[in-house]
Structure formats: C-alpha cells, structure tokens
Design an enzyme around this catalytic site. Structure first.
Site, mmCIF file in Angstrom:
data_model
loop_
_atom_site.group_PDB
_atom_site.id
_atom_site.type_symbol
_atom_site.label_atom_id
_atom_site.label_comp_id
_atom_site.label_asym_id
_atom_site.label_seq_id
_atom_site.Cartn_x
_atom_site.Cartn_y
_atom_site.Cartn_z
ATOM 1 N N GLU A 106 -23.753 -20.802 19.967
ATOM 2 C CA GLU A 106 -24.655 -20.886 18.816
ATOM 3 C C GLU A 106 -24.866 -22.362 18.509
ATOM 4 O OE1 GLU A 106 -26.295 -18.516 17.676
ATOM 5 O OE2 GLU A 106 -25.246 -16.799 18.532
ATOM 6 N N CYS B 120 -27.477 -25.297 10.683
ATOM 7 C CA CYS B 120 -28.382 -25.102 11.815
ATOM 8 C C CYS B 120 -29.634 -24.346 11.401
ATOM 9 C CB CYS B 120 -27.665 -24.401 12.961
ATOM 10 S SG CYS B 120 -26.956 -22.797 12.518
#
EC number: 1.2.1.73
Length: 456
Positions: free
Chosen positions: A233, A267
C-alpha cells in the site's frame, strides 16, 4: 556504527528516548521462533483467534488516551487526530475478530468439464506462514492493526516492523497483543538497522511482506523479496473534484478535513483540487475563509487542527514543491508560511497541470486549485500521475459520477465525500504505483492466505 537511535518530538524537539536496533542474530532468532509458532497457530481454532482479537480491541479502547498521547508525541499529529486513529484501530480489531470466524472455503463438483470423473474439490483457505508487517509513521497503530489483525485472524505469525519514530507506541501495542493472548511465538517486534533490511526481506523464513510506505522502499522490497507474496500500500496523488452542482459547504469542509488534517501526511489526502469554473470563485473564497481560521500549534491542545510535519526535512520538501509551483506561475491564496517543522495551511491558485506539485505526491498541508470547464478536460490531467489510489467528487449528477468512476485510474471513488474515505470492511488499495493488492480486513485476510484443494 552505533546500535542505538534517539527520537525527538516533532513539535518542540524534546527528547523521547534512546532505543536499540535489533541485531541480525536476534532477527534470525525471532524468525525461527515465529516459524515454530506456525505449528501451534494451525491448531488454534478460528473462534479462539477471534476471542484474542476481541480482547485486543477491548485493551485498545482501555488504553486509548495513553496510546493517543504517545502517537501525538511521536508524530506531531494533533491529539484529535490521534484519538480518531485509536477509534479506527479499535474498529479494525473488532472487524478482524468478526472476519476470523468467516473464513470459509467451498466445495466444487467436477462435472463442469469432461471427463468429470465424479470427483469433488474441497477448497480451504490456509495461512501463508510468517508475515513481515511494515508500517509507516503517520498512522502507527491503526495501520499496524490493519496488518496484524487480519494476519493473525488468518492463522499467520507476524514479524512487526514499525517506523523507527513510533518505537514507544509499537512497544505498547505489542504488550497489549500479548496481554490479549497472542503468544510470543506468534508476534514479534523488530527494529532492524537499514543495512539489514534487504536480507530481512529476502530471508527464507519470511513468507510474505505486507508494507505500507513509499515507492522507493517498495521497490527495494520487491527487488529483495523474490517470489514472496507482497501486499504493498503505497502513495497517492488523490484528487477532489467539485462540480458546479456540488454542495460547496460540504465540499470545502471535506477539502479541509481530507487535506489539512494530519498536516496533510496521509496517502489518501486531497492533494489536488479540481473546481468547476462556474463555482470556482465562490468555492475558493469559502475555502480560504474556513482555512484561515484553523488553529496551528501545539498538537496536544484540543483546539489545534494542524500540527507540525514529521521533521524538518519533510517541511523543507513541501516548501520546495510550493516554491517550484510559484515559479511555474502559481499564486498564493493562503499560507506559504513556515516555522521549524510547521508548514501552515497553504492554498495555491493558477497551478500549472504539469507542475511537480500536481504530478507527484505532496506529503503536507498544501492544496493546489485547478479551474476547469468540463469533466473531459480534467480526466487526462488527473490520470497524469504515477499514482492511482482514491478520488472524491461532489456532484448531484449520477451520470457525472459514473463517468468519473469509469475513467479515473483509482481504486476508489467517493461520491460527495473526500478521497480519504475508508472503512474497515471496504477494500482499500489502488492501481499503478499506489500498490499491489487490497487491504480492508476481509480482503487482507485473503491476501495473506492461499487456497488449498482436496480432491475426493
């Protein structure tokens, strides 16, 4: 080379302590212990693992304020953000417990293709073995539980490597895991030196790697890992799109919450704002008005909305991106102020679509605005980045939402919400350099398992 490292509070540089790196010999011993622990894990029933995870959730709730304080001291994120993180970690532990009971296989008849042979296939999900779980600084407990929880639920053993800045909170988390009933040969905490990372990633007793962090580190992991299963990720350059039929009040609130919270260090932050020309001025004025009232300062105070970024180097990187955007023709609507590791909320206008701040991931509280006339105009601009994590759009037009859903290179599009939307039972992950695989508890369990078939 010293075997210790010192940590400081990003807010005031006060010392947080000195810690020891994990020597290579200790890492090998930990991996041997976890490999042996796989045998006992296979004999642990799903309801027993669920019970441990429920106990962990209760302990996280009990120690929530203590842990939130540690997170704020380590990262500089506000105590408000840290409390929200602990709520999410609690939810992730509960969801892991629930999903531990739902790991189900299937039976298959063999008569779909000739020759059938009268066979039946029994397909079960099995744990991969030992998972190396690597977490970043920005959500040290929530992301850790999103890895440890499903890894344990699936029956794996775990070598947990947090970001060095989060050593104290990681130590407390592992203590709570043990108190909840995870055996030591199921979970180990490590803090390897940088020089040991490649051989740790390549170690034959590491069966899979679950990593959240930056692209450069992910490339190094991929190069060393060989044929190991990877769940990566990574970064995002997530857009927030406001159409002329969108709710401007809700959209400006979402922009602030999804960009300036955690000082923009997430993010899924709203890193680029695309505003329809018909509402651009009204949106900008409302956004600047609201953002100018945000409290910047001591992250331990309840009214602080924006704390420092993680360190001076991170602040310098954001400042460089802002200055480059200004050189490319952008103008400052708000901010462009700096003080140590503080970057004040900054809003930029007239930003070139090819400016680095629009193409690369900006990990800090800066918001570039782009005025557009049509959806067709912005789709190639939004997709002109190496990342493809999430996106948000404010519109009442389902056709517009569906067109963006089909055309944008992202893993998730949130309608009438920001790109940071995430909940524990939804799949989470992106395309392109935003990573490989999907988190979200049920999906992460699948990523950290394999199918094994019995033909009878």
């Amino acid at each position: 080379m010293s075997n210790t490292y010192s940590l400081v509070n990003p807010f005031d540089n006060s010392p947080l302590g000195e810690y020891e790196y994990t020597p290579w010999a200790t890492l090998e011993n930990q991996l041997a212990m976890l490999k042996e622990g796989q045998l006992s894990q296979r004999k642990t029933a799903a309801f027993q693992r669920a019970g441990v995870l429920n106990k962990l959730a209760a302990l996280l709730k009990e120690h929530s304020e203590e842990m939130a304080t540690l997170i704020t001291q380590e990262t500089g994120k506000t105590i408000l953000d840290s409390r929200v993180e602990m709520m999410r970690a609690y939810n992730a532990a509960i969801a892991s417990a629930e999903e531990a009971r739902q790991i189900q296989g299937e039976s298959l008849d063999s008569d779909a293709y000739a020759p059938a042979g009268g066979k039946i296939g029994v397909v079960c999900w099995k744990p991969l073995g030992t998972i190396l779980c690597i977490t970043p600084f920005n959500f040290p407990i929530n992301i850790a539980i999103h890895k440890i929880g499903p890894a344990y639920a699936a029956g794996n053993t775990i070598l947990f490597k947090p970001g060095p800045q989060n050593t104290a909170s990681a130590q407390l988390l592992v203590k709570l895991c043990y108190e909840a009933g995870m055996p030591e040969n199921t979970l180990q905490l490590c803090m390897p030196e940088f020089s040991d990372l490649d051989r740790l990633n390549a170690h034959p007793d590491v069966n899979a790697i679950n990593f959240t962090g930056g692209t450069a580190a992910a490339n190094a992991i991929s190069a060393a890992a060989g044929y190991k299963k990877l769940l990566l990720e990574l970064g995002g350059n997530d857009p927030l799109i406001v159409m002329d039929d969108g709710d401007l009040e809700a959209a400006t609130t979402a922009a602030i919450n999804h960009r300036f919270a955690t000082a923009g260090q997430r993010c899924t932050a709203a890193k680029r704002l695309f505003i329809h020309a018909n509402v651009y001025e009204a949106f900008r004025d409302l956004l600047v008005e609201k953002s100018s009232k945000l409290v910047v300062g001591d992250p331990m105070k309840d009214d602080t909305f924006v704390g420092p970024v993680i360190n001076q180097g991170a602040a310098d990187q954001i400042r460089t991106l802002i200055e480059q955007a200004i050189e490319d023709g952008a103008s400052v609507a708000l901010g462009n102020q700096y003080e140590g590791a503080f970057v004040y909320p900054t809003i930029l206008e007239n930003v070139s679509p090819t400016s680095e701040i629009m193409v690369e991931e900006a990990f800090g509280p800066v918001m570039p605005l782009y005025k557009f006339e049509s959806v067709e105009e912005i789709i190639p601009i939004i997709n002109n980045t190496a990342y493809g994590l999430q996106a948000g759009v404010f519109s009442q037009n389902l056709a517009t939402i569906k067109e963006l859903y089909e055309q944008l290179d992202v893993g998730t599009l949130a309608a009438n919400d920001g790109p940071g939307f995430r909940t524990e039972h939804f799949p989470f992950g992106g395309v392109k350099e935003s990573g490989i695989g999907r988190e979200g508890i049920k999906y992460a369990i699948r990523e950290m398992s394999y199918t094994k078939t019995l033909v009878i």
